[in-house]
Design an enzyme around this catalytic site. Structure first.
Site, PDB file in Angstrom:
ATOM      1  N   GLY A  95       6.227  -6.836  23.157  1.00 22.73           N
ATOM      2  CA  GLY A  95       6.384  -6.533  24.583  1.00 22.73           C
ATOM      3  C   GLY A  95       7.028  -5.168  24.759  1.00 22.73           C
ATOM      4  CE  LYS A 118       6.813   5.366  23.042  1.00 26.84           C
ATOM      5  NZ  LYS A 118       5.621   5.765  22.282  1.00 26.84           N
ATOM      6  CG  ASP A 130      18.493   2.338  22.030  1.00 29.79           C
ATOM      7  OD1 ASP A 130      17.249   2.196  22.068  1.00 29.79           O
ATOM      8  OD2 ASP A 130      19.051   3.345  21.578  1.00 29.79           O
ATOM      9  NE  ARG A 188       0.858  -2.037  24.444  1.00 31.18           N
ATOM     10  CZ  ARG A 188       1.438  -0.929  24.015  1.00 31.18           C
ATOM     11  NH1 ARG A 188       1.369  -0.613  22.747  1.00 31.18           N
ATOM     12  NH2 ARG A 188       2.110  -0.160  24.838  1.00 31.18           N
ATOM     13  CG  ASP A 257       2.252  -3.340  18.098  1.00 32.58           C
ATOM     14  OD1 ASP A 257       1.885  -3.580  16.938  1.00 32.58           O
ATOM     15  OD2 ASP A 257       3.214  -2.604  18.362  1.00 32.58           O
ATOM     16  CG  ASN A 258       1.397   0.755  17.740  1.00 32.15           C
ATOM     17  OD1 ASN A 258       1.959   0.392  18.774  1.00 32.15           O
ATOM     18  ND2 ASN A 258       2.047   0.993  16.624  1.00 32.15           N
TER      19      ASN A 258
HETATM   20  P1  AMP Z   1       6.608   1.182  18.585  1.00 34.30           P
HETATM   21  O1  AMP Z   1       7.121   1.414  17.215  1.00 34.30           O
HETATM   22  O2  AMP Z   1       7.046   2.229  19.586  1.00 34.30           O
HETATM   23  O3  AMP Z   1       5.140   0.922  18.641  1.00 34.30           O
HETATM   24  O4  AMP Z   1       7.321  -0.139  19.086  1.00 34.30           O
HETATM   25  C1  AMP Z   1       7.140  -1.409  18.496  1.00 34.30           C
HETATM   26  C2  AMP Z   1       7.885  -2.434  19.329  1.00 34.30           C
HETATM   27  O5  AMP Z   1       9.289  -2.199  19.271  1.00 34.30           O
HETATM   28  C3  AMP Z   1       7.529  -2.427  20.808  1.00 34.30           C
HETATM   29  O6  AMP Z   1       7.600  -3.742  21.279  1.00 34.30           O
HETATM   30  C4  AMP Z   1       8.615  -1.576  21.409  1.00 34.30           C
HETATM   31  O7  AMP Z   1       8.810  -1.879  22.756  1.00 34.30           O
HETATM   32  C5  AMP Z   1       9.809  -1.965  20.559  1.00 34.30           C
HETATM   33  N1  AMP Z   1      10.809  -0.892  20.493  1.00 34.30           N
HETATM   34  C6  AMP Z   1      10.719   0.267  19.789  1.00 34.30           C
HETATM   35  N2  AMP Z   1      11.827   0.999  19.945  1.00 34.30           N
HETATM   36  C7  AMP Z   1      12.633   0.313  20.768  1.00 34.30           C
HETATM   37  C8  AMP Z   1      13.942   0.541  21.338  1.00 34.30           C
HETATM   38  N3  AMP Z   1      14.630   1.642  21.062  1.00 34.30           N
HETATM   39  N4  AMP Z   1      14.451  -0.414  22.137  1.00 34.30           N
HETATM   40  C9  AMP Z   1      13.770  -1.525  22.408  1.00 34.30           C
HETATM   41  N5  AMP Z   1      12.569  -1.807  21.920  1.00 34.30           N
HETATM   42  C10 AMP Z   1      11.991  -0.910  21.118  1.00 34.30           C
HETATM   43 MG    MG Z   2       3.826   0.402  19.841  1.00 35.41          MG
END
Ligand code: AMP
Ligand code: MG
Length: 495
Positions: A95, A118, A130, A188, A257-258
């Site tokens: 999520g 974002k 965070d 996604r 998810d990406n």
């Molecule tokens: P990503 O690596 O950006 O594709 O993120 C993978 C998952 O981790 C997604 O569900 C993001 O919303 C969550 N996520 C990544 N970084 C953070 C963060 N700093 N705080 C909260 N959720 C995060």
């Molecule tokens: Mg992602």
């Protein structure tokens, strides 16, 4: 809920909320957490115009406040979207943990784009995170996504990066930032996995219908909507990954998810472009097994589509065995579809408009010598384009090895069988062989300066990347690869 479309604000916001009309299990209301000192680091005026927004109204303080999440644009109704995903092969519920969908901006031509912040703070899906993002990775996404767009590759876009005046704690303290991302949607493969895991067939069906309406409207009257969706996503992903291959792009973290079902490149993390041609290239420091290596991208796309197919099984057929058979039949077409698009890219790179039997083998032979000699991917093809212009066989040995010389002779013979005029061949090659890509050392240089508050290099880089097919004195310095013998480039996931 009253439709918003009749309220047009001074800045041009025209936000609608069709996704929020889907069952509540798929999203949660949440609001951006205000930041200490909003500042506008970069702002994409051209994109603002395309979206029907007024760049003048948004370039100043008011834009900084909106893009940092301190003030909502008129008509915004922020939600965090629920999704799941296979991360490096393992299923997890995820999520939007640090992103919020403010709404869907309806552009002057009627097309609909998600407006997402974002790094806007914690959401119900943040888990231990965070909810924040650091300036470097958000600028990186801005640069790389805009570069792909200029290369003609479907991608999410970047409207702005705002600084927060706050620090985020990663391995070290880093300046915080918020990216405003524009996407044709944020649905996604993992959104379908999430819906399927809820075990609610009706909900899954409404997600399928919604997605078709938004991205595959021609398939809305298909006999089997779930199958039409699977086939549509497969086709667009096969094409997308072939387009990446054509410019040497490594996504780096192709978790489910990406992967956007719209067929756009999404979630720029540890991505980068090849310098030397090597299918085993991995940039991400955490991808130790090479799962997301350059040459593995088509296989991983196929793997991800298989997860999509599994999620859709309950809708494909009431008889599960039949549903699985249908899914398998659809998925089996992926390699052939990928090869079709990839062959098209390779032909264009070699100036071949007409298809001949041995074309792919001819291209593979060149790639093979480039691989063994460590030739620069982008520059070798740019040099081939130049060699057609000049009418001379170029000495590609500087790129690595005389092996390419006899190959050039063969290629010339093949070019001789093209009915096209030289000008057409050149135009085709120019359109397929960029002269400028976001070279890793150039991106790092611009990010480092931006981290110190100096955006000169960033703006110059963005200007050069906006015209990747035009060689000229202004971008010459951006066409040079990194010095040979340097450390292999690494991107880090500390986003
Ligand atoms: P990503 O690596 O950006 O594709 O993120 C993978 C998952 O981790 C997604 O569900 C993001 O919303 C969550 N996520 C990544 N970084 C953070 C963060 N700093 N705080 C909260 N959720 C995060
Ligand atoms: Mg992602």
């Amino acid at each position: 809920m009253k439709p918003q479309s009749d309220r047009k604000s001074a800045a041009g916001w025209q936000l609608e909320h069709s996704y929020a009309g889907l069952p509540e299990a798929l999203h949660t209301r949440a609001v951006p957490v205000p930041v200490a000192r909003p500042g506008l680091a970069v702002f994409n005026e051209q994109l603002a115009l395309e979206l029907g927004l007024d760049p003048v109204a948004l370039a100043g303080e008011s834009g900084a406040e909106i893009f940092a999440g301190n003030r909502l644009p008129e008509g915004a109704e922020p939600i965090a979207q629920a999704y799941a995903g296979h991360q490096f092969g393992h299923f997890t519920n995820l999520g939007d943990g640090r992103a919020l969908l403010l709404g869907e901006q309806v552009a002057p031509d009627g097309s609909r784009f998600d407006l997402q912040l974002k790094g806007a703070g914690r959401t119900p899906y943040s888990r231990r995170g965070d909810g924040r993002a650091a300036l470097g990775p958000m600028l990186r996404e801005y640069v790389l996504s805009e570069a792909l767009h200029a290369l003609g590759i479907p991608t999410t876009r970047s409207l702005a990066v705002a600084t927060t005046g706050e620090e985020v704690a990663r391995e070290e303290l880093l300046p915080g930032a918020v990216l405003t991302r524009i996407a044709s949607s944020h649905i996604r493969v993992g959104t379908f996995e999430y819906a399927a895991a809820l075990g609610d067939r009706a909900l899954l069906g409404s997600l399928v219908d919604y997605t078709l309406g938004r991205h595959y409207a021609d398939s809305l009257d298909a006999e089997n909507r779930a199958l039409a969706l699977l086939e549509g996503v497969l086709e667009r992903q096969a094409k997308l990954v072939a387009q990446w291959a054509g410019v040497g792009f490594v996504h780096g973290v192709m978790n489910t998810d990406n992967m956007a079902v719209s067929g756009e490149t999404i979630d720029y993390g540890p991505c980068a472009f090849l310098d030397a041609y090597d299918p085993a290239t991995v940039f991400s420091s955490i991808d130790r097994g090479g799962r997301y290596a350059f040459g593995n991208q088509p296989a991983i796309a196929h793997w991800n589509l298989t997860r999509l197919a599994e999620a859709l099984v309950p809708l494909l057929h009431t008889d599960q065995a039949k549903a699985v058979e249908m899914a398998e039949r659809a998925l089996a077409r992926f390699p052939e579809r990928y090869e079709f698009f990839y062959a098209g890219r390779l032909r264009s790179k070699l100036g071949l408009r007409r298809a001949e039997e041995g074309d792919v083998a001819l291209a593979q032979e060149l790639l093979g010598s480039m691989h063994s000699s460590g030739a620069d991917f982008t520059n070798t093809f740019a040099d081939l384009t130049r060699s057609v212009e000049s009418g001379e066989l170029l000495d590609l040995s500087v790129q690595g090895g005389s092996a390419v010389q006899p190959w050039q002779a063969k290629w010339r013979v093949r070019l001789g069988r093209e009915p096209a005029e030289k000008a057409e061949v050149m135009a085709l090659m120019r359109s397929a062989n960029p002269v400028v890509i976001p070279r890793n050392h150039r991106v790092e240089e611009a990010l480092a300066a931006a981290g110190e508050g100096d955006f000169t290099a960033m703006h110059r880089l963005l200007a050069v990347l906006a015209r990747p097919f035009e060689a000229g004195p202004e971008n010459e310095a951006y066409r040079v690869g990194p010095m040979a013998g340097g450390e292999p480039y690494r991107t880090f996931c500390g986003t």
